[in-house]
Every structure is written in structure tokens, then in C-alpha cells.
Design an enzyme around this catalytic site. Sequence first.
Site: not given
Lengths: 348, 348, 348, 348
Positions: C24, C77-78, C106, C130, C156, C219, C243, C246, C275, C278
Site C-alpha cells: 500500500y 500527508p500520507t 492527513s 479532501y 489536495t 497540493k 501524489h 499514485r 516526491g 531520498r
Amino acid sequence: MAMVCLSDFEAYAKKYLPKIAWDYFAAGADDCTTRDENILAYKRIRFRPRMLRDVSVMDIRTKILGSEISFPVGIAPTGFHQLAWPDGEKSTARAARAMNTCYIASTYSTCTLEEISAAAPGGLRWFQLYIHRNRAASQQLVQRAEALGFQGLVLTADLPYTGKRRDDVRNGFRLPPHMKVKNLERAFEVCKMSLLDPSVTWNDIYWLRSLTRLPIIIKGILTREDAELAVRHGVQGIIVSNHGGRQLDEGPATIDALVEVVEAVRGRVEVYVDGGIRKGSDVLKALALGAKCVFIGRPALWGLAYKGEEGLQDVLRILQDEFRLSMALAGCASVSEIGQHLVQFSKL
Amino acid sequence: MAMVCLSDFEAYAKKYLPKIAWDYFAAGADDCTTRDENILAYKRIRFRPRMLRDVSVMDIRTKILGSEISFPVGIAPTGFHQLAWPDGEKSTARAARAMNTCYIASTYSTCTLEEISAAAPGGLRWFQLYIHRNRAASQQLVQRAEALGFQGLVLTADLPYTGKRRDDVRNGFRLPPHMKVKNLERAFEVCKMSLLDPSVTWNDIYWLRSLTRLPIIIKGILTREDAELAVRHGVQGIIVSNHGGRQLDEGPATIDALVEVVEAVRGRVEVYVDGGIRKGSDVLKALALGAKCVFIGRPALWGLAYKGEEGLQDVLRILQDEFRLSMALAGCASVSEIGQHLVQFSKL
Amino acid sequence: MAMVCLSDFEAYAKKYLPKIAWDYFAAGADDCTTRDENILAYKRIRFRPRMLRDVSVMDIRTKILGSEISFPVGIAPTGFHQLAWPDGEKSTARAARAMNTCYIASTYSTCTLEEISAAAPGGLRWFQLYIHRNRAASQQLVQRAEALGFQGLVLTADLPYTGKRRDDVRNGFRLPPHMKVKNLERAFEVCKMSLLDPSVTWNDIYWLRSLTRLPIIIKGILTREDAELAVRHGVQGIIVSNHGGRQLDEGPATIDALVEVVEAVRGRVEVYVDGGIRKGSDVLKALALGAKCVFIGRPALWGLAYKGEEGLQDVLRILQDEFRLSMALAGCASVSEIGQHLVQFSKL
Amino acid sequence: MAMVCLSDFEAYAKKYLPKIAWDYFAAGADDCTTRDENILAYKRIRFRPRMLRDVSVMDIRTKILGSEISFPVGIAPTGFHQLAWPDGEKSTARAARAMNTCYIASTYSTCTLEEISAAAPGGLRWFQLYIHRNRAASQQLVQRAEALGFQGLVLTADLPYTGKRRDDVRNGFRLPPHMKVKNLERAFEVCKMSLLDPSVTWNDIYWLRSLTRLPIIIKGILTREDAELAVRHGVQGIIVSNHGGRQLDEGPATIDALVEVVEAVRGRVEVYVDGGIRKGSDVLKALALGAKCVFIGRPALWGLAYKGEEGLQDVLRILQDEFRLSMALAGCASVSEIGQHLVQFSKL
């Protein structure tokens, strides 16, 4: 095992040739970048095929220096054919004649020019020359070739010294004792390339010119500057070549260099190309970019390794069929209809 | 196992060095992108080789800051040579002298400058300097080097802090107890890079200038802006370097940065490059793009790991032979004939 | 196992999370091209590092919408943090406060806004919204968030419908029975995204504006056209986001879209990006291209999966250290010195 | 095994079809470069998705040559459907009708046109024609199709000869004895493509025109020159196609050629495209670049191989759902809102 395309012959040769022979034929200089680029560069060229043109009657013949060949693919000069097949260059000569195309016999043949001529009388052949320090030896070779009916003299320009082919060094490559560089038997020791003359310059074209009435084709040109010099020094043809990637690694792929050379030459002499031809459609690309004819090196050796004269004919026939088919599918019924409009360079 | 090309030495070193030492030498910062790009960038440069030029007499010598070297490849400064070979930097110095080239000894040597000098009297050597927080220590090093006959002072500019090399962190890298950073033995603890001074600026060039009559070469420049600043601050040479990809990851490959730096410098000082040299033809490319000389880092360590002084000579000799051959195959008989016309950047 | 860089946390999470949870979090839409491009696009940006600048005193703080954070990295936000760690978003809130940065909670949290606030009083938090078909429910959420001291409202914009994430379909992903989308507990069924309102348009910004005095950050913007619309509709900030790859696959990487958005916005509002971050140097690249701050999504979840609050702090601390180091190695002592001159796009 | 996306059907078909059938359907010419490029080229196109547009009511219907279809995906003509499913083209016809889209039945069907018509009365169908040497046979086919209610005539222009598909040569591909090319049963031997007429030219469009009142769509156009000729010769539609990469290898990907053709056509006739469609978002890209509709070849066969009529409906339904979702996520509520502003070509 069905022999459907040239890579089938490659796989066969890799499997059945002695490793030292396979490695010698496969070798590229240093990292083999240019050897592999020769092939990859073709893949970056895209066709722009045209539809609904009458391709019911296909004519794939062409002429090189006035001689007709059955299709625009000849045999490039490579050495030591006995490593691939016992009859060596005699088989090569026979296959080329059977397929009605041109064979460029190498100085480093394992048969004499006389044996090659006798094996396939009447075949269209050119002779490939390295200029040796011993100029008299070179002169003798040229004059033997002319006397034997060879119809062109191909001067290799890209080998003042031999490129560094790592596998050959590792293998300590040398000809097996029962094979000889017969054309040079008295003049030189076998495989001592250091007898080649690294002081050769453009002026030596004039010297060659003085030795023979044969047309002179220069092999190994990769830049517009050298193409211009070649034309000015009176050659009749240019083979765009990087020696199969065996000399200076990381030079241009030949199909890329062809574009530059053709542009510089502006039709004053014929331009050919070798290196990286693996499919009939590669031939079509080369012609679309201005080559009059292509020459194949390693694929001819794979054909010899498969079944000698017969195997080489198989290779040539596959290329011929593929070339004819790709011409038709691109909308060309004869070689004269092939032009630059047929291709574009991929941006990838 | 035949040692035919530099990657043979790499394979040897990887196999026989202790993992912690191999990892330390091989390390790049973060994802090692720049370390690997240094090599890949060379592969994107294509030669435009010229034919039929008299290359019977080859002259590959050059001069750096007025000193002749046998060919344009020197030894870049790298630390801790005893990790590769018991005699450490003494072997490096001997090999460089034997091959008549320049060795840049690192501050982080495991032999003293005095030992290095005594090992190979008369060899051409430069001394690489980090400026420490303790300026007196740095001053003392510079003056020791000058007194010992070192002929250049190389200031490393790209290490205000040490880059993040993940494997070294994982391994907890530190020198084995029997090795020491001898040049700094009294002044510092071993491996505590935090003693380096991150406040160094261009004005410190003037301070260095005041300490010594040696020419100052700045190492680690990657942009035209910094190249211009280097010239204005009176350095005698610039080494385009990204510290072998060990400092800021994802900066430019050095061969790409070289082009920009050479253009900015417009011949006012000599420009050198290190990073990614793996073949003689890489040297030719660097010179074609304006470098006066290249320096090798890891390949020198692989040579040491193989057979000490002798192994490093093998590495240098291979590069020398390859460089000479690639020059000849590109149509250049002397270093002065090398120019930008020999290369083009691949669009791929 | 040493946790040296963010991919160590990724490997840990992949190994120890239940497959359905890992899938997920990892999921991208369709072929996951955009998810992966987010990362690859950073690798195509090269630094132009500057040398010999005084970087002895580093200041990596910045401000977002007037609030100071310890370095320019916040938590994106996740949803469903309890899938990663039992304490869920409470741990996230604590870690963000401990590191003095911003956490965007989120709508799809597994803790209530009240629990999140109580877990880390005084922390800088924004609330992600949302807009649901049931506008009253959305209004209630906004007003709860404002009352609880959240300092920004993140709308979002890229999820009128949920993207097609193949693994979630295959796994039949749903929350385990003991977890709940607590903020919506009464208003909706868990995981029924179809309650989101796909008729939302730019005019709904005015409706949101009428509900709250909080700054509104939008966003999911990827084009100059939408960036201009966002500014015209009075938002205070823009998060360039896809996103995490996704939603619509094969849109632009966010770092590429950032350039276009920053150019369109011309400084009128703050621009952020998420996004593909890293490494600390990715943060530096984003800032060089005009982002005021970046937000991390999956890496925060990996940190939670490793050790909850502590693990997330580890992740943030590594990014912080890497960011500081890359700034120093690029020659910047403070965030204000970062600019577009530091980067260039690789032609590869 | 959940069937979530088209590649699930591909994997199923590869696993369960007889190898010779799989190979036949999967085959590309020569190196299969163009077959694979058809897919890769889509991946080089990036969306520019727009946000906050009301996408609550989605309308994905379109019209082709005046007939409404439920979404812009039809079934491309492919041969020998009984190789995939016992009921062959009858199942295909039923699935297309059930999904309210267009099915182009191939001359090389294993059911007769009459059987196809009877299987799904009232379905929207076009008939694909090769012109044979025996023109009377072709004329009879055209007139049968018109009489049976087929609503379009698709002339395939790219098969004067069959491309070289190596696996078919190796497998000695031929139809199993119980299958027949029924439409041609009396006129020809099965699988003897050499009965196709390679002398067909643009003038034959006029001949076709004289035989039927059906709109003529020409399939296999890849260049602006041929697109112009098609318009001038009065066709009603163009299918940009390279025959799934089965004819001339190394021509352009169809989505790339589409751009050139659409530009040349300037709206005078409808333009469609086939080849490489694997996701709903590929359909969106094709429409953004000017296609009125796309046609799927191999994916339809995979659907048949999975479960006949039902499996093909599954494939179409997945594409439909994906297309609708990608439209919504890109900010388009109806097909008429799709335009070139939605896409850009990646520079990679």
C-alpha cells in the site's frame, strides 16, 4: 537448427569454432565499444516507409566501379579464413562468385592470390593491401593481383599499428603452425604486423597509382577531412570503415561516419561502408544514406564456419532476401529509388 | 592471469585487498553517481581519427609547469598507500620516478615526506595540502615539502568536510593500528578530518603564496566561475577534479567540467584533470579537450595492490602503451598535434 | 544493520512490514512510471559546486509561511500511519516536533486530529483536506483543525478519484479491522474514496476561504496554467506533487514540474515539492530550483516502520546531516545562498 | 489470478496458448524493434494533468465515421482468431457488440463474414481487405461485406509481401488442419500470402471506390507524404499502423507517426492509430495527439485466449475504466476536452 538470420550463424560459429579463432574474429579494440556501436547505430535509424507503390518486380542489382553485382553486398577483407574453414579463402571466392558479388581478398589470406583466382575464375575480386616497410614486397603483391585479374586495389589506411585486442593478448593469438600467410611467405614472418609501415601518408597514393592501372579504393576513412583528401589524391572509391572496431576504440560507428563522408564527397567517387551489417534492412539504411554498396566481415566468417562455401552462400542469400523484402516494404522496386527520404535518425 | 588492461588490476585488487581497504579506495559519496559518471562520461566522447599521417616516430612526452614527463599521466594524491602495499608511498614514489612522471604525494600519506623523498631522490613530486584549523601545522608541512625538493603545491579545495561514503560508515573505517598518518603524527589524531578548516577561502591562496615559492596548483575546480577566480588569485595550475566522486555526489563528471574550465582559463594557466581515466585513449580525449596532463588515483592503488612499485609501473606502462597507440591510430605523432578536432561529443 | 541512508530504512520496512501494508505504501498508479520517475529525475540534475567559500558556520534553517523550521524538510500527508507503527500519527507528530519541522496530517489519519495535537503540543502542523460530497463534514474537519492550532490547510487537488494501484487491487487492500479513519468515523465508511467529491473546482477555494482564516496551500499542481490559477484564487502556497505517483501515471516528475511552476508563480506565493526525495542533496536541488521546502512521504513511513517516533527522527536527522553537508560541499553556508546557479540539467 | 490490467491477460495467453499460436500472435518482424517501440514510445509521452475541473460526470463516448461507440477503442483486424478461442471471430464480434464498439474483421478470419454477421447482428463492423492478384476475389469480398452490413472498408497498405517473422519461420507456422481461412476458401490456398498483389498502387483506391459505397479507410500509413496521398485519393479515414511491428522492422512507432500524419491531414479525414496500446492512458495520449479512436490487436487476442467473448469484454472493460479514470485525473470530463495541451514529449 534452422538458419533464419545472421545471428543464427553467429551462434553456430561461437559454439563450434575453437575459442582462439572465435575470439580472434570477434575481437574489438579495448572495450569493444566501437565494435558494438557499429551495430547499435543502425538501430537508431528509423525508416519512413512508403505505401502502395508497385513493388511486384524487384530489381536489387547495382554496379560498383562499373561492375554489376547481384545486390549491394560484398565480402569485406578479413584475414585467416582457414581459421573458419579448411579451404579458407578458396571457399570464400567460390561463394562470392556463385552469388555474383564482389570479394575483397585480404593481404593476410591463408591462400595465395593465385589459389584464390584459380578457385573461382571470372569472379569479381578486389585485392586489399597493407603497405609494408619493404615496399618492393607490396609492389610485387599489387602487380600479382593485377595480373591475376583482380579489378580493384583496396588500401587499408587505419592500421599503422595493430589495435589492442585484449582477448588476442590473453590468448597469445597466433596462427596454428599448419596455416600460413601465404601471400607473404617469403617476405615476412607470419603475424608480425610490425612489418607494416606506419610512415605511410597520402603521397603514397601517388606511388600506388604509379604501380597499377587498377582503381584504388581507400578503406578506413571516418571524417570529412580525410574524405576530401582521398578525393583530391585521386582514389576511385572510399570504404567508410573502422576495421570492425578492431583499431581505435571509441571512434564513430561507420553508419554515422558514412553520412559525413558522403556529404563531403558530393558524388565525386563511390562510397561504401562496412561494419555492423546484420540484416537486409541495414543494407537498405546504408544505401539510403549514400553508400553504393556495403561489405560484410564477420558474418561472412560465420557463414564459412557453418559450412564453408555453402554456408557463406546461405548468409549472402539471407541478406539478399531480407534486403529485397525491406526494399519492397519501404516502397522501393529498384536500387535507384532508394534515397535519404527513406530514413530519419531517432532522437533516442 | 595476464594483466592486459587496467580493469585486470582492479579485479585483482578487489579480490586480494582486505574488504575494508578495497571499500575505502572504491568508495564514492552517497549513491556513487559521480564516481561512476567520471568513467561513463569518457564513453560519450567519440574520436574523429585521421588517417595516413606519418606516425612512424612517436613522441608522447610533455611538460607540466616546465618539467618534462615521459607521457601526460601523473599520480593523483590519494591517502593511505600502506593499505594497498606495505611500503606504501615509498613504492609509489619509486614507480613514478622509474616511469619518469610526476607523483603528487598526499597529506594523508602513511609515510613521511622525508621517507618519500629518500625513497626516490630526484623524482618529480608535488605535495598535496589540506589547510588545517591549526595553520602552523599546514605552514610547517608546506615548508618541509619545499625544503625536500617537492616542486609544486597542490591545494585541495573540495574538502571543507569529508563526503559521506556509506561503505566507510558501515565498515567503521579507520586505519589499522600499525599505520599512521605520519606527516601529521604529532599535530593531529589520525583520521579526524574535522581538523580540516572549513573556513578556507580564496584569500588563503595569498597566505599560501606568502609561505612558499613553489607553484600553487588548485585541485577540485569544476566551474568556469571558480576557474576564473583561481586564475585571478594567481595559481599556476588547476586540477579539474571531483575527488574521485568521493565528495559532493552528482556534480559533473570531470571530463565534462574540463571543457568548461579550459574555456574559462583561455590558456592563462595549465589545466589538468583526474577521475575516470581507465584507458590510454581516455588520456588522449582529456588532452584533446585541453588538459595538459591527467592524474590517476584508484588505478595507481590497484597497481600498488598488485605488486607494489612494480605493479604501479605495470599500470603506468600499460597506459603509456595504450596512449601512444591511440595517438598513432588517431593520426598524431606528437602531443602537440592533439587538439579538439580529434573528438566530438556523442549525442547519446 | 547500520542505518546509514534512507534506502536502509526502505529495505527494513520492506522486510518487516506486512506485505499488504508495504504494498500500500509503495504503490504507484498503473506501471509506477511516475513514482519511479520522481526519483530518477533528481539524478538527471547535476550540481555546479563552488569551492573555497567559508562554510565553517552552517545555517540550514528556513521559514515556511512565517514559521521557522530547523531545515527545509517537512512531513508530507500520507494516510494510515498505524499500518507502519502502532502509535500511528501520534508518533509522527512527536518526531516532527522533536526535529522542529512541519507535519502535514492527513485526513486519512488513523488517529484523530485531537489525538495528534495532544501527542505533541506546540508542534508546527498543517492539516490536509479532501473535499467530500458531504461538504458539512469537510467544513467540520477544517474548523476542528483550526481550533486545534493547526497552522495551515492543505487542499489536495489531484484525487477526484483514486488512482489505479494494481497491487492494492490484487491484495484487496483495506484497513485491518482494528484501525479506523478516525477523523471521519461517523461521517463515512472507511476507505470508501468514492465519497470524495469529483465536482470540486477552483471556486471551492473561495468556499474554503470562507470557512477559515488558515493559510490555504494547494497540493497536486503540475503545470504553469494551474499554478497561475492557484495564485489568482488566493492560495498562500503550492505543493508541486503527483501524489507520489499514485494518481495519474506518466505525468511529470515533480522536480521537473517544479521548474515550470516556480517560473509561473514568480515569487507571489511559496512553492514546495514532494516526491522522490531520498538524499539530502535532493533537498538542495529542490531548493536550488525554487522550492521553499520539501516534504517527504514514504521515507517518513519507513522511519515509523523502523522504530516509530525514534525511527522517523533518525530519518529526518540523516536528511538533515546530508543536506547540511551537501550545502557545504556546494559552497553554501546558509539557505539564502542557494540558487539556480548551483544546478544544471544533464543532457542524458 | 486477478485480471487487473492488460499484461495479466498477456501473461495468461503466453502460459496457456500453444507455443506456435502464441509465437504467431506475438511475432514481430526481424529483431522485433518496431513491435517493442510501439509500446516504449508511449512511455516517452508525459501528461500535463489539470486539476480542480469538475469531473463528476464523465462522457467517454465518441463517433467514428458518424457511428457512436461507447469509448474510443475498437478491435483492430488480426487473423486466425480460432487459434485463440474455438469460436474465433464470432466471439470477437459478440464482445465488440456487447461493449458497443467497432470490430474490424480481417480477411484472414477463421469464420466467414456471414458467420461473423450472424453471431452479433447489428454490431458496428468494418471489413479489412487485402487486394489479391485475383481481383475478382477481392471484389466479391468487398461486395459480400457491404451486403452483410459492414460499415467500412479497411484497405491494408503495408503488406505487399509478408514481413519476416523469425519465430514463424522456425516454427514452420501454418494453420492447424481443422482451421481454414474461410472467406477465401475456394479462391486461395490457406496461408499463401504470395497471392497478395504487390503491384497495388494508389490508383487502386479508385477501383475500390467503384466497387462499393462504403467509406474507405486506409491502414498502414506512417508518413506525411502518404497521408497527403491518402486524402487526395479520397479515403474517409487513415489508420496509422505498422502492422504491430510485423512488416518492416525499424520503422517509426505508431504514436510517433501519428503526430506527423495528423499534422499533414489537417482534419480533412479521421485519423486512427493502432499498436502498443496497453493502458487506458495510452488511449488518452493517442487522442491528445489527434487520433479519433485507437484499435487494439494483440490485447484483444489475449482476451479471447482467456475466456473468449467474456475475456475480450474484460479487456475492453479494463481499458474503458482506465481511460475514464485517466481522463478524469487529467482534468477532462468529455472526449471533446482532450487536446494536445495534455501531453508533452519527454526529452529522454
